[in-house]
Design a protein around this motif. Structure first.
Motif, PDB file in Angstrom:
ATOM      1  N   ASP A  15     -76.500 -24.952  87.700  1.00 39.92           N
ATOM      2  CA  ASP A  15     -77.680 -24.155  87.386  1.00 39.92           C
ATOM      3  C   ASP A  15     -78.932 -24.756  88.016  1.00 39.92           C
ATOM      4  O   ASP A  15     -79.810 -24.038  88.505  1.00 39.92           O
ATOM      5  CB  ASP A  15     -77.845 -24.060  85.867  1.00 39.92           C
ATOM      6  N   VAL A  19     -77.631 -22.444  91.727  1.00 39.19           N
ATOM      7  CA  VAL A  19     -78.047 -21.085  91.354  1.00 39.19           C
ATOM      8  C   VAL A  19     -79.419 -20.772  91.955  1.00 39.19           C
ATOM      9  O   VAL A  19     -80.340 -21.598  91.931  1.00 39.19           O
ATOM     10  CB  VAL A  19     -78.078 -20.930  89.820  1.00 39.19           C
ATOM     11  N   GLU A  46     -75.838 -16.873  88.871  1.00 40.26           N
ATOM     12  CA  GLU A  46     -75.669 -17.265  87.465  1.00 40.26           C
ATOM     13  C   GLU A  46     -74.454 -18.167  87.341  1.00 40.26           C
ATOM     14  O   GLU A  46     -73.508 -18.068  88.135  1.00 40.26           O
ATOM     15  CB  GLU A  46     -75.479 -16.028  86.575  1.00 40.26           C
ATOM     16  N   ARG A  48     -71.780 -19.813  84.181  1.00 39.14           N
ATOM     17  CA  ARG A  48     -71.386 -19.841  82.774  1.00 39.14           C
ATOM     18  C   ARG A  48     -70.245 -20.830  82.597  1.00 39.14           C
ATOM     19  O   ARG A  48     -69.344 -20.926  83.444  1.00 39.14           O
ATOM     20  CB  ARG A  48     -70.907 -18.465  82.290  1.00 39.14           C
TER      21      ARG A  48
END
Length: 327
Positions: A15, A19, A46, A48
């Motif tokens: 992230d 990203v 993104e 996750r």
């Protein structure tokens, strides 16, 4: 195998460093050449983490699914901004008076941030220690080392993937279907709803609770270390069928997992012992041997009752427990 806290930490690295950036993708090993060609030139949008799996989205709603499995690893190199969640472990696990730097045997600074952007090479694997190895004007891009399944390269950061169990591209529907098969993750799902799902799943199954905690469809992210430690902390016999475990114990297991997972993400350590004095706490943060109640302590006396810790095989994985405290 990396456990849930590790995958969340790796996702946070992505992230902060991948990203929002366009990547050049390649498969030096050749086993993901077609997928890498599809990813190359796209922007990561993104990331996750759910349990032991990470999902990285790219533009045009394309997802990369990675499961590190037993031997997978991500290597980061270049301008690395380390996630600030490791900035402090003060106040965790009942500790309120810890100050200063504590490095464990793998070199990880467990209490203070590794710092701002720097030229470094960072390895994240297995026990997920994050070690910065300073270099002077390193070659860019970094040379290929070993069997790299996938390389993601931005203008300043390199992420190399080696030895994963799974590395595949998915559509949004395929990604959601994969996640739907996983049990609740306290850092992803509503904690109260997760508790209900976990409790219901355990209480209806005849499978031993020691196996259920490792079943990723029952609860996400728990591996061998956390399984052994959670059961000991609950004083729960690992062989008890899930449906026979008292409901309050099942709920306590979930709530303890919520707590330990959060600590693991923030410190990078699977720290499972409470109420340590300052010296013992520093020793535990510096050495895995001082960090756990029963894991990897076969033949040693239980820290509570003195009974010899036993190790046995349960569903092909080693199970450590105290036959007295967990009778």
């Amino acid at each position: 195998m990396p456990e849930g806290h590790s995958v969340h930490r790796i996702a946070r690295q992505f992230d902060r460093n991948i990203v929002g950036r366009e990547v050049s993708a390649s498969s030096p090993q050749g086993r993901f050449a077609e997928g890498a060609a599809i990813l190359s030139g796209r922007t990561a949008t993104e990331v996750r983490a759910v349990g032991k799996q990470m999902f990285l989205e790219f533009d045009d709603e394309l997802w990369l699914r990675v499961h590190l499995g037993m031997y997978g690893a991500w290597d980061f190199a270049g301008e690395i901004v380390v996630d600030p969640t490791i900035a402090s472990a003060n106040g965790r696990m009942g500790q309120t008076n810890q100050r200063g730097t504590v490095l464990d045997s793998a070199g990880e600074n467990s209490l203070t941030s590794i710092g701002a952007p720097r030229r470094a090479r960072v390895r994240v694997r297995m026990s997920e220690q994050t070690t910065g190895l300073p270099e002077q004007e390193p070659e860019w891009p970094p040379p290929i080392v070993g069997q790299v399944r996938l390389r993601l390269l931005t203008d300043s950061t390199c992420a190399d993937l080696r030895g994963p169990t799974a590395c595949e591209l998915q559509t949004p529907d395929e990604m959601l279907a994969t996640v739907a098969k996983l049990g609740p993750d306290p850092l992803v799902d509503d904690v109260a709803e997760g508790e209900e799902r976990f409790t219901a799943a355990v209480r209806r199954k005849p499978t031993p609770i020691g196996q259920l905690l490792m079943d990723q469809s029952v609860v996400s992210g728990i591996g061998n270390v956390y399984r052994a430690e959670l059961l000991f902390r609950a004083r729960q016999n690992p062989h008890t069928p899930g449906r026979d475990v008292r409901e309050e114990v099942v709920r306590d297991l979930w709530r303890d997992w919520v707590r330990l997972l959060s600590i693991g993400v923030e410190t990078g350590q699977m720290m499972t012992m409470d109420d340590l004095d300052p010296a013992a706490y520093r020793a535990a943060m510096a050495s895995r041997d001082d960090r756990h109640w029963v894991y990897h302590r076969a033949g040693l006396p239980c820290r509570v009752c003195g009974t010899e810790i036993v190790v046995e095989e349960m569903a092909t994985r080693k199970l450590y427990w105290c036959p007295s405290c967990q009778a």
